[in-house]
Design a protein around this motif. Structure first.
Motif, PDB file in Angstrom:
ATOM      1  N   ARG A  36      -8.308   5.953  12.464  1.00 31.95           N
ATOM      2  CA  ARG A  36      -7.289   4.980  12.879  1.00 31.95           C
ATOM      3  C   ARG A  36      -5.907   5.617  12.886  1.00 31.95           C
ATOM      4  O   ARG A  36      -5.144   5.436  13.839  1.00 31.95           O
ATOM      5  CB  ARG A  36      -7.319   3.762  11.959  1.00 31.95           C
ATOM      6  N   LEU A  37      -5.582   6.360  11.840  1.00 34.03           N
ATOM      7  CA  LEU A  37      -4.286   7.038  11.802  1.00 34.03           C
ATOM      8  C   LEU A  37      -4.165   8.041  12.942  1.00 34.03           C
ATOM      9  O   LEU A  37      -3.150   8.082  13.637  1.00 34.03           O
ATOM     10  CB  LEU A  37      -4.073   7.747  10.459  1.00 34.03           C
ATOM     11  N   ALA A  38      -5.199   8.831  13.153  1.00 30.86           N
ATOM     12  CA  ALA A  38      -5.148   9.850  14.213  1.00 30.86           C
ATOM     13  C   ALA A  38      -4.991   9.216  15.590  1.00 30.86           C
ATOM     14  O   ALA A  38      -4.203   9.694  16.413  1.00 30.86           O
ATOM     15  CB  ALA A  38      -6.399  10.718  14.166  1.00 30.86           C
ATOM     16  N   VAL A  39      -5.712   8.138  15.856  1.00 27.05           N
ATOM     17  CA  VAL A  39      -5.584   7.474  17.164  1.00 27.05           C
ATOM     18  C   VAL A  39      -4.179   6.904  17.314  1.00 27.05           C
ATOM     19  O   VAL A  39      -3.568   7.026  18.381  1.00 27.05           O
ATOM     20  CB  VAL A  39      -6.673   6.392  17.353  1.00 27.05           C
ATOM     21  N   VAL A  74       5.895   7.725   6.178  1.00 28.21           N
ATOM     22  CA  VAL A  74       4.574   7.169   5.864  1.00 28.21           C
ATOM     23  C   VAL A  74       4.538   5.683   6.206  1.00 28.21           C
ATOM     24  O   VAL A  74       3.562   5.197   6.790  1.00 28.21           O
ATOM     25  CB  VAL A  74       4.190   7.423   4.389  1.00 28.21           C
ATOM     26  N   ALA A  75       5.598   4.960   5.886  1.00 33.34           N
ATOM     27  CA  ALA A  75       5.651   3.530   6.215  1.00 33.34           C
ATOM     28  C   ALA A  75       5.537   3.320   7.721  1.00 33.34           C
ATOM     29  O   ALA A  75       4.825   2.421   8.183  1.00 33.34           O
ATOM     30  CB  ALA A  75       6.935   2.902   5.678  1.00 33.34           C
ATOM     31  N   ARG A  76       6.217   4.171   8.510  1.00 33.57           N
ATOM     32  CA  ARG A  76       6.134   4.056   9.971  1.00 33.57           C
ATOM     33  C   ARG A  76       4.707   4.283  10.459  1.00 33.57           C
ATOM     34  O   ARG A  76       4.201   3.544  11.304  1.00 33.57           O
ATOM     35  CB  ARG A  76       7.092   5.043  10.639  1.00 33.57           C
ATOM     36  N   LEU A  77       4.034   5.302   9.912  1.00 32.61           N
ATOM     37  CA  LEU A  77       2.652   5.574  10.309  1.00 32.61           C
ATOM     38  C   LEU A  77       1.724   4.415   9.937  1.00 32.61           C
ATOM     39  O   LEU A  77       0.911   3.965  10.753  1.00 32.61           O
ATOM     40  CB  LEU A  77       2.142   6.862   9.662  1.00 32.61           C
ATOM     41  N   VAL A  78       1.859   3.932   8.718  1.00 30.75           N
ATOM     42  CA  VAL A  78       0.970   2.871   8.231  1.00 30.75           C
ATOM     43  C   VAL A  78       1.241   1.564   8.972  1.00 30.75           C
ATOM     44  O   VAL A  78       0.309   0.915   9.473  1.00 30.75           O
ATOM     45  CB  VAL A  78       1.120   2.694   6.702  1.00 30.75           C
ATOM     46  N   ALA A 129       0.831  -1.208   0.000  1.00 36.34           N
ATOM     47  CA  ALA A 129       0.000   0.000   0.000  1.00 36.34           C
ATOM     48  C   ALA A 129       0.864   1.256   0.000  1.00 36.34           C
ATOM     49  O   ALA A 129       0.585   2.204  -0.746  1.00 36.34           O
ATOM     50  CB  ALA A 129      -0.947  -0.010   1.196  1.00 36.34           C
ATOM     51  N   VAL A 130       1.905   1.278   0.797  1.00 36.56           N
ATOM     52  CA  VAL A 130       2.795   2.442   0.834  1.00 36.56           C
ATOM     53  C   VAL A 130       3.488   2.603  -0.513  1.00 36.56           C
ATOM     54  O   VAL A 130       3.558   3.710  -1.058  1.00 36.56           O
ATOM     55  CB  VAL A 130       3.824   2.332   1.988  1.00 36.56           C
ATOM     56  N   ARG A 131       3.974   1.519  -1.057  1.00 37.63           N
ATOM     57  CA  ARG A 131       4.621   1.576  -2.368  1.00 37.63           C
ATOM     58  C   ARG A 131       3.648   2.131  -3.420  1.00 37.63           C
ATOM     59  O   ARG A 131       3.998   2.982  -4.223  1.00 37.63           O
ATOM     60  CB  ARG A 131       5.119   0.191  -2.762  1.00 37.63           C
ATOM     61  N   HIS A 132       2.407   1.676  -3.363  1.00 36.18           N
ATOM     62  CA  HIS A 132       1.400   2.103  -4.340  1.00 36.18           C
ATOM     63  C   HIS A 132       1.095   3.599  -4.235  1.00 36.18           C
ATOM     64  O   HIS A 132       0.995   4.285  -5.250  1.00 36.18           O
ATOM     65  CB  HIS A 132       0.119   1.285  -4.177  1.00 36.18           C
ATOM     66  N   VAL A 133       0.950   4.136  -3.028  1.00 40.67           N
ATOM     67  CA  VAL A 133       0.586   5.557  -2.899  1.00 40.67           C
ATOM     68  C   VAL A 133       1.718   6.492  -3.337  1.00 40.67           C
ATOM     69  O   VAL A 133       1.470   7.660  -3.609  1.00 40.67           O
ATOM     70  CB  VAL A 133       0.086   5.942  -1.480  1.00 40.67           C
TER      71      VAL A 133
END
Length: 142
Positions: free
Chosen positions: A85-88, A46-50, A27-31
């Motif tokens: 989910r990201l915010a939490v 971004v990878a760390r967040l995801v 998913a990270v690679r795709h975005v």
């Protein structure tokens, strides 16, 4: 890239994982496929967040279930759920970012990628998560 844009990429990846059943790495690679200006640091952030969000998903969803009044998680718009989910995750684990900034960013992402009502919904849910974030941050400092 700005942090706001990187959070948007993280939300897109989290959404893709939920809907498309991709792995976090895929998913990270795709975005970032068509994002030539992204640096390695951007991709790593971004990878760390995801990956962090995905790893903490059972805890995050438990917290959301307790605080989403009158809703089941499966009834929340997938974009709104990805934003929440990201915010939490950030509230609970990214302590270098101020709580108000995280909440403001989540509301802006909801307005940008969902609806004006989603911004209010996300704000309302996060206002019930923020006390827990303050507790955890205070406990970690003591």
């Amino acid at each position: 890239m700005r942090r706001h844009d990187l959070r948007a990429k993280a939300v897109q990846a989290i959404y893709q994982i939920e809907v498309g059943k991709s792995s976090a790495q895929e998913a990270v690679r795709h975005v970032f496929e068509d994002e030539e200006s992204a640096t390695d640091a951007d991709r790593t952030y971004v990878a760390r967040l995801v990956e962090g969000t995905v790893a903490a998903l059972p805890e995050i969803d438990g917290i959301l279930k307790e605080r989403v009044q009158g809703w089941r998680l499966d009834r929340i718009a997938r974009v709104d759920l990805a934003i929440l989910r990201l915010a939490v995750f950030e509230l609970l684990y990214e302590w270098d970012v101020d709580v108000a900034t995280i909440a403001d960013e989540a509301v802006e992402l909801a307005k940008q990628y969902s609806t004006e009502e989603s911004g209010r919904f996300v704000n309302g849910v996060l206002s019930r998560v923020i006390p827990l974030a303050h507790e955890r941050r205070a406990a970690a400092r003591s």
